[in-house]
Design a protein around this motif. Structure first.
Motif, PDB file in Angstrom:
ATOM      1  N   GLN A 129      -5.062  -4.078   3.581  1.00  0.00           N
ATOM      2  CA  GLN A 129      -4.101  -4.273   4.475  1.00  0.00           C
ATOM      3  C   GLN A 129      -4.628  -3.846   6.029  1.00  0.00           C
ATOM      4  OE1 GLN A 129       0.164  -3.783   2.238  1.00  0.00           O
ATOM      5  NE2 GLN A 129      -0.469  -2.415   3.897  1.00  0.00           N
ATOM      6  N   PRO A 130      -4.209  -4.336   6.936  1.00  0.00           N
ATOM      7  CA  PRO A 130      -4.778  -3.638   8.329  1.00  0.00           C
ATOM      8  C   PRO A 130      -4.203  -2.493   8.335  1.00  0.00           C
ATOM      9  CG  PRO A 130      -3.891  -5.849   8.649  1.00  0.00           C
ATOM     10  CD  PRO A 130      -3.594  -5.625   7.443  1.00  0.00           C
ATOM     11  N   VAL A 131      -4.930  -1.178   9.102  1.00  0.00           N
ATOM     12  CA  VAL A 131      -4.477  -0.120   9.160  1.00  0.00           C
ATOM     13  C   VAL A 131      -3.529  -0.128  10.685  1.00  0.00           C
ATOM     14  CG1 VAL A 131      -4.871   2.346   9.766  1.00  0.00           C
ATOM     15  CG2 VAL A 131      -6.282   0.814   7.931  1.00  0.00           C
ATOM     16  N   VAL A 132      -3.957  -0.593  11.546  1.00  0.00           N
ATOM     17  CA  VAL A 132      -3.338  -0.875  12.842  1.00  0.00           C
ATOM     18  C   VAL A 132      -3.029  -2.380  13.199  1.00  0.00           C
ATOM     19  CG1 VAL A 132      -3.802   1.573  13.617  1.00  0.00           C
ATOM     20  CG2 VAL A 132      -5.286  -0.380  14.171  1.00  0.00           C
ATOM     21  N   GLN A 133      -2.072  -2.705  13.810  1.00  0.00           N
ATOM     22  CA  GLN A 133      -2.038  -3.762  14.392  1.00  0.00           C
ATOM     23  C   GLN A 133      -3.234  -4.215  15.505  1.00  0.00           C
ATOM     24  OE1 GLN A 133      -0.098  -6.107  12.904  1.00  0.00           O
ATOM     25  NE2 GLN A 133       0.920  -4.836  11.594  1.00  0.00           N
ATOM     26  N   PRO A 134      -4.309  -5.178  14.977  1.00  0.00           N
ATOM     27  CA  PRO A 134      -5.145  -5.379  16.047  1.00  0.00           C
ATOM     28  C   PRO A 134      -4.597  -6.335  17.396  1.00  0.00           C
ATOM     29  CG  PRO A 134      -5.378  -6.816  14.232  1.00  0.00           C
ATOM     30  CD  PRO A 134      -4.086  -5.810  13.930  1.00  0.00           C
ATOM     31  N   GLY A 135      -5.203  -6.206  18.305  1.00  0.00           N
ATOM     32  CA  GLY A 135      -4.904  -7.130  19.743  1.00  0.00           C
ATOM     33  C   GLY A 135      -5.741  -8.419  19.406  1.00  0.00           C
ATOM     34  N   PHE A 136      -5.767  -9.110  20.566  1.00  0.00           N
ATOM     35  CA  PHE A 136      -6.712 -10.321  20.460  1.00  0.00           C
ATOM     36  C   PHE A 136      -8.024 -10.070  20.452  1.00  0.00           C
ATOM     37  CE2 PHE A 136      -2.494 -12.024  21.822  1.00  0.00           C
ATOM     38  CZ  PHE A 136      -2.365 -12.953  21.070  1.00  0.00           C
ATOM     39  N   ASP A 137      -8.584  -9.080  21.275  1.00  0.00           N
ATOM     40  CA  ASP A 137     -10.057  -8.734  21.378  1.00  0.00           C
ATOM     41  C   ASP A 137     -10.407  -7.485  20.688  1.00  0.00           C
ATOM     42  OD1 ASP A 137     -10.225 -10.913  22.828  1.00  0.00           O
ATOM     43  OD2 ASP A 137      -9.443  -9.836  24.697  1.00  0.00           O
ATOM     44  N   ALA A 138      -9.341  -6.791  19.985  1.00  0.00           N
ATOM     45  CA  ALA A 138      -9.565  -5.267  19.353  1.00  0.00           C
ATOM     46  C   ALA A 138     -10.355  -5.736  18.082  1.00  0.00           C
ATOM     47  CB  ALA A 138      -8.212  -4.739  19.246  1.00  0.00           C
ATOM     48  N   ALA A 196       0.667  -1.237  -0.093  1.00  0.00           N
ATOM     49  CA  ALA A 196       0.048   0.022  -0.184  1.00  0.00           C
ATOM     50  C   ALA A 196       0.975   1.418   0.049  1.00  0.00           C
ATOM     51  CB  ALA A 196      -0.897   0.167   1.050  1.00  0.00           C
ATOM     52  N   SER A 197       2.081   1.259   0.795  1.00  0.00           N
ATOM     53  CA  SER A 197       2.894   2.381   0.726  1.00  0.00           C
ATOM     54  C   SER A 197       3.404   2.624  -0.545  1.00  0.00           C
ATOM     55  CB  SER A 197       3.758   2.290   1.770  1.00  0.00           C
ATOM     56  OG  SER A 197       3.388   2.414   3.107  1.00  0.00           O
ATOM     57  N   SER A 198       3.930   1.503  -1.373  1.00  0.00           N
ATOM     58  CA  SER A 198       4.485   1.699  -2.391  1.00  0.00           C
ATOM     59  C   SER A 198       3.586   2.372  -3.549  1.00  0.00           C
ATOM     60  CB  SER A 198       4.995   0.102  -2.921  1.00  0.00           C
ATOM     61  OG  SER A 198       5.931  -0.267  -2.137  1.00  0.00           O
ATOM     62  N   MET A 199       2.213   1.853  -3.379  1.00  0.00           N
ATOM     63  CA  MET A 199       1.518   2.278  -4.374  1.00  0.00           C
ATOM     64  C   MET A 199       1.026   3.967  -4.060  1.00  0.00           C
ATOM     65  SD  MET A 199      -1.530  -0.613  -4.247  1.00  0.00           S
ATOM     66  CE  MET A 199      -1.155  -2.249  -4.570  1.00  0.00           C
ATOM     67  N   ARG A 200       0.877   4.282  -2.777  1.00  0.00           N
ATOM     68  CA  ARG A 200       0.896   5.707  -2.474  1.00  0.00           C
ATOM     69  C   ARG A 200       2.087   6.381  -2.935  1.00  0.00           C
ATOM     70  NH1 ARG A 200      -0.856   3.728   2.625  1.00  0.00           N
ATOM     71  NH2 ARG A 200       1.217   4.331   3.316  1.00  0.00           N
ATOM     72  N   ARG A 201       3.257   5.878  -2.858  1.00  0.00           N
ATOM     73  CA  ARG A 201       4.521   6.496  -3.193  1.00  0.00           C
ATOM     74  C   ARG A 201       4.609   6.857  -4.943  1.00  0.00           C
ATOM     75  NH1 ARG A 201       8.409  10.338  -2.933  1.00  0.00           N
ATOM     76  NH2 ARG A 201      10.387   9.592  -2.828  1.00  0.00           N
ATOM     77  N   LEU A 202       4.194   5.855  -5.566  1.00  0.00           N
ATOM     78  CA  LEU A 202       4.120   5.895  -6.904  1.00  0.00           C
ATOM     79  C   LEU A 202       3.119   7.112  -7.413  1.00  0.00           C
ATOM     80  CD1 LEU A 202       4.592   2.034  -8.093  1.00  0.00           C
ATOM     81  CD2 LEU A 202       6.066   3.859  -8.270  1.00  0.00           C
ATOM     82  N   ALA A 203       1.928   7.189  -6.859  1.00  0.00           N
ATOM     83  CA  ALA A 203       0.759   7.814  -7.148  1.00  0.00           C
ATOM     84  C   ALA A 203       1.100   9.188  -6.778  1.00  0.00           C
ATOM     85  CB  ALA A 203      -0.499   7.429  -6.499  1.00  0.00           C
ATOM     86  N   THR A 204       2.156   9.373  -5.958  1.00  0.00           N
ATOM     87  CA  THR A 204       2.444  10.705  -5.599  1.00  0.00           C
ATOM     88  C   THR A 204       3.738  11.497  -6.247  1.00  0.00           C
ATOM     89  OG1 THR A 204       3.457  10.417  -3.525  1.00  0.00           O
ATOM     90  CG2 THR A 204       1.025  10.988  -3.625  1.00  0.00           C
ATOM     91  N   MET A 254      -0.193   7.936 -12.859  1.00  0.00           N
ATOM     92  CA  MET A 254      -0.938   7.038 -11.987  1.00  0.00           C
ATOM     93  C   MET A 254      -1.914   7.472 -11.064  1.00  0.00           C
ATOM     94  SD  MET A 254       2.484   4.771 -11.293  1.00  0.00           S
ATOM     95  CE  MET A 254       3.793   6.192 -11.541  1.00  0.00           C
ATOM     96  N   GLY A 255      -3.059   6.945 -11.154  1.00  0.00           N
ATOM     97  CA  GLY A 255      -4.183   7.284 -10.089  1.00  0.00           C
ATOM     98  C   GLY A 255      -4.198   6.321  -8.966  1.00  0.00           C
ATOM     99  N   LEU A 256      -5.079   6.797  -7.820  1.00  0.00           N
ATOM    100  CA  LEU A 256      -5.153   6.089  -6.713  1.00  0.00           C
ATOM    101  C   LEU A 256      -6.320   6.373  -5.855  1.00  0.00           C
ATOM    102  CD1 LEU A 256      -2.854   4.576  -4.532  1.00  0.00           C
ATOM    103  CD2 LEU A 256      -2.965   6.701  -3.510  1.00  0.00           C
ATOM    104  N   VAL A 257      -6.967   5.347  -5.623  1.00  0.00           N
ATOM    105  CA  VAL A 257      -8.221   5.054  -4.630  1.00  0.00           C
ATOM    106  C   VAL A 257      -7.781   4.290  -3.622  1.00  0.00           C
ATOM    107  CG1 VAL A 257     -10.608   4.430  -4.727  1.00  0.00           C
ATOM    108  CG2 VAL A 257      -9.537   5.458  -6.855  1.00  0.00           C
ATOM    109  N   THR A 258      -8.400   4.836  -2.355  1.00  0.00           N
ATOM    110  CA  THR A 258      -8.345   4.085  -1.186  1.00  0.00           C
ATOM    111  C   THR A 258      -9.793   3.967  -0.745  1.00  0.00           C
ATOM    112  OG1 THR A 258      -7.960   5.909   0.091  1.00  0.00           O
ATOM    113  CG2 THR A 258      -5.961   4.743  -0.537  1.00  0.00           C
ATOM    114  N   CYS A 259      -9.931   2.837   0.037  1.00  0.00           N
ATOM    115  CA  CYS A 259     -11.672   2.790   0.710  1.00  0.00           C
ATOM    116  C   CYS A 259     -11.478   2.110   2.229  1.00  0.00           C
ATOM    117  CB  CYS A 259     -12.455   1.995  -0.012  1.00  0.00           C
ATOM    118  SG  CYS A 259     -12.197   0.191  -0.053  1.00  0.00           S
ATOM    119  N   ASP A 260     -12.105   2.332   3.128  1.00  0.00           N
ATOM    120  CA  ASP A 260     -12.203   1.568   4.268  1.00  0.00           C
ATOM    121  C   ASP A 260     -12.728   0.361   4.282  1.00  0.00           C
ATOM    122  OD1 ASP A 260     -14.864   2.519   4.467  1.00  0.00           O
ATOM    123  OD2 ASP A 260     -14.440   4.152   5.925  1.00  0.00           O
TER     124      ASP A 260
END
Length: 455
Positions: free
Chosen positions: A378-387, A294-302, A312-318
């Motif tokens: 990809q996960p945005v943050v590393q989840p915990g066991f119960d998060a 994901a970081s590589s895609m953002r880097r290429l698009a900017t 190069m175009g870029l789209v993200t979604c949650d």
């Protein structure tokens, strides 16, 4: 016929304009008149020193003889021919240069009208998108209708003919005056808002719109700021006239911080090396620098614009599928409001988190245009066991012709870039002309058949 194949025709036309005889010109450049005659009738190829000598004797540039003086018009007419899919009669594209040479005014008119049609198509698409999904527009229309209803009710009471206490009459008249002022202001605001359709970046109405306008003003190429001077960028954000709200400045700061982190992980030297060796491949950039996809895609698009570097175009979604960022390209403009096409690789990647997806997609329209799309979730943050798991999907898309050219230049062979099937996609169901799509959510506004389906 390729433009370069008509060099002889242009040499003949320039010779006649200069008033030179064929034999005189041939003698000056050291060839026979018969050979020059073959050149002028495009029966012999020409180049090198002979072409330079002819250009000198004709007081012309070599480029004007090989490419012609009307290259932009010729390119525009070829584009119009490609986009005219609805014509039944064949188009004589091999005579386009003859048409430009004889009727340059008509040729310019055709190209101008073609550009106008493309602009109108983009405005219609943007208007349909806003009418369908824009919450601001819905609230504005509700305000106008509510005010009209209030004025009508007050007018009905005053026109009833019954006795009304003078004090109440004053109140009703005051209410009508205030409501009419509200109606005028609301109608003017609504008109101003609709006037920005097709120019949405000039009049943003939401924090994300302001951020996109700010990024568009830099052509999405953010400077690689060193880690020790982050305050300089903070000052630029605070002083930007395009970032008027605190929410927009907060989003811009977050985006800039992320972009700077990507730039530190993937220096420009490494990016250029990957582009030279592999073309715009986010996987190759990720392997070279250790960054995630994901970081590589953002880097290429900017990346800043540069010769030989494809746009190069870029789209993200949650995780809900809502688009959280978009960098559009000509021929592929993700919707600003509402849901996008469910067939995009962006959403396919969400079905398989952490598994990269690469597809060739074809945007339905006039003309259909293909893009090479890379996507990953990809996960945005590393989840915990119960998060709860918070994910973000990212899609980088490159025009297929530009991707093929960069790939061929990088590897130096005709090795195929992609051998899978082409997937037809749209922007959103409401403005998609592909009526038989299995993923359609609602009828399209682009055909009468869709209107019949609404009945």
């Amino acid at each position: 016929m390729p433009r370069s194949a008509l060099t002889g025709t242009r040499i003949r036309e320039k010779r006649l304009v200069e008033g030179l005889k064929q034999s005189d010109l041939a003698r000056k450049v050291g060839i026979s008149g018969a050979y020059l005659n073959l050149i002028e009738h495009n029966r012999r190829k020409i180049g090198g020193k002979l072409l330079v000598d002819l250009a000198r004797e004709l007081n012309a540039d070599v480029t004007s003889l090989t490419e012609g003086a009307h290259a932009p018009l010729i390119d525009g007419l070829h584009g119009a021919a490609v986009e005219s899919g609805g014509l039944n009669a064949p188009i004589e594209t091999e005579r386009v240069e003859e048409f430009v040479g004889r009727y340059p005014g008509w040729a310019a008119l055709v190209v101008h009208q073609r550009d106008q049609i493309k602009t109108l198509e983009r405005r219609v698409e943007a208007l349909n998108d806003r009418l369908a999904h824009d919450p601001f527009l819905s609230d504005a229309l509700h305000e106008v209708l509510s005010t009209v209803t209030a004025i009508r009710s007050t007018a009905g009471i005053l026109n009833d003919g019954g006795h009304i206490d003078p004090e109440w009459q004053v109140r009703f008249h005051r209410n009508m005056y205030e409501d009419s002022q509200r109606l005028a202001d609301g109608a003017q605001s609504l008109v101003n808002y609709l006037d920005t359709v097709g120019q949405a970046d000039k009049s943003p109405n939401a924090p994300m719109d302001e951020v996109e306008s700010w990024l568009a003003s830099t052509e999405y190429a953010l400077p690689d700021a060193p880690a020790e001077t982050p305050d300089l960028q903070s000052q630029d954000i605070a002083g930007s006239a395009l970032l008027t709200s605190p929410a927009a400045r907060s989003l811009a700061t977050r985006w800039l911080t992320r972009a700077q982190a990507d730039a530190r992980t993937m220096p420009m030297d490494d990016v250029d090396a990957v582009l030279n060796d592999f073309g715009p491949d986010p996987a190759a950039l990720s392997q070279r620098t250790g960054a995630d996809l994901a970081s590589s895609m953002r880097r290429l698009a900017t990346l800043p614009a540069a010769e030989g570097r494809p746009a190069m175009g870029l789209v993200t979604c949650d995780g809900s599928g809502t688009l959280t960022f978009r960098r559009p390209l000509d021929g592929f403009a993700p919707p600003r409001f509402g849901a996008a096409c469910p067939l995009w690789p962006l959403y396919q990647a969400m079905l398989r988190p952490l598994t990269p997806v690469r597809r060739v997609i074809e945007q339905v329209g006039q003309p259909p245009r293909q893009f090479l799309a890379y996507a990953v979730c990809q996960p945005v943050v590393q989840p915990g066991f119960d998060a709860p798991e918070v994910v973000e999907a990212t899609m980088l898309f490159v025009p297929m012709d530009a991707a093929k050219s960069a790939h061929k230049t990088a590897i130096g062979t005709e090795k195929p870039l992609y051998s899978g099937d082409v997937i037809e996609v749209g922007t959103s169901c409401r403005v998609c002309a592909r009526l038989d799509c299995p993923a359609r959510r609602e009828p399209s506004l682009m055909s009468s058949a869709a209107q019949d389906g609404l009945a």
